[in-house]
Design a protein around this motif. Sequence first.
Motif, short mmCIF file in Angstrom:
data_model
loop_
_atom_site.label_atom_id
_atom_site.label_comp_id
_atom_site.label_asym_id
_atom_site.label_seq_id
_atom_site.Cartn_x
_atom_site.Cartn_y
_atom_site.Cartn_z
N PHE A 8 -42.78 10.37 -2.29
CA PHE A 8 -42.91 9.06 -1.66
C PHE A 8 -41.99 9.02 -0.44
O PHE A 8 -40.78 9.08 -0.57
CB PHE A 8 -42.54 7.96 -2.66
CG PHE A 8 -42.43 6.60 -2.04
CD1 PHE A 8 -43.56 5.97 -1.59
CD2 PHE A 8 -41.21 5.98 -1.90
CE1 PHE A 8 -43.46 4.73 -1.02
CE2 PHE A 8 -41.11 4.75 -1.34
CZ PHE A 8 -42.24 4.11 -0.88
N CYS A 9 -42.56 8.92 0.75
CA CYS A 9 -41.81 8.86 2.01
C CYS A 9 -40.82 10.00 2.16
O CYS A 9 -39.73 9.81 2.70
CB CYS A 9 -41.09 7.53 2.14
SG CYS A 9 -42.18 6.14 2.36
N CYS A 10 -41.14 11.15 1.63
CA CYS A 10 -40.30 12.36 1.70
C CYS A 10 -38.94 12.17 1.04
O CYS A 10 -38.00 12.92 1.33
CB CYS A 10 -40.13 12.82 3.14
SG CYS A 10 -41.67 13.34 3.89
#
Length: 131
Positions: free
Chosen positions: A46-48
């Motif tokens: 999730f979002c890196c």
Amino acid sequence: MDTSYPREDYLPVPSHKHNPSPTGLVPTPPRDHLVWSIFNTIYMNFCCLGFVALAFSVKARDRKASGDVEAARRFSSKARCYNVLATAGSVVLPLLLAALVITGVIHLSKLAQESVGFFTYQFSPSDEEDN
């Protein structure tokens, strides 16, 4: 015949009172959370945040291996925070999306039931009588 190990009769009796000295306590090395970071990187990226947690986990493991326990503890804490954020985001956001889809479907079904009367409304009663 002489043996090199002591017999059970001659073993010293351990005392039940054990007072560890404060200088003898070695703090446990910090955990690096590497497995959790790999899991977040591969499965729930999730979002890196999983990749960022993996970077801090590797840094924590390197610092622990080099003997810098304080830096390892800092990097481990950051890795844990990013892992918690990645896991929470990857669990909460799909649940939120599912809740929004369900409430949208319920709202659209109610709207469709209310609009059925609008589409079946006869504008003039003489239209059927003329045929």
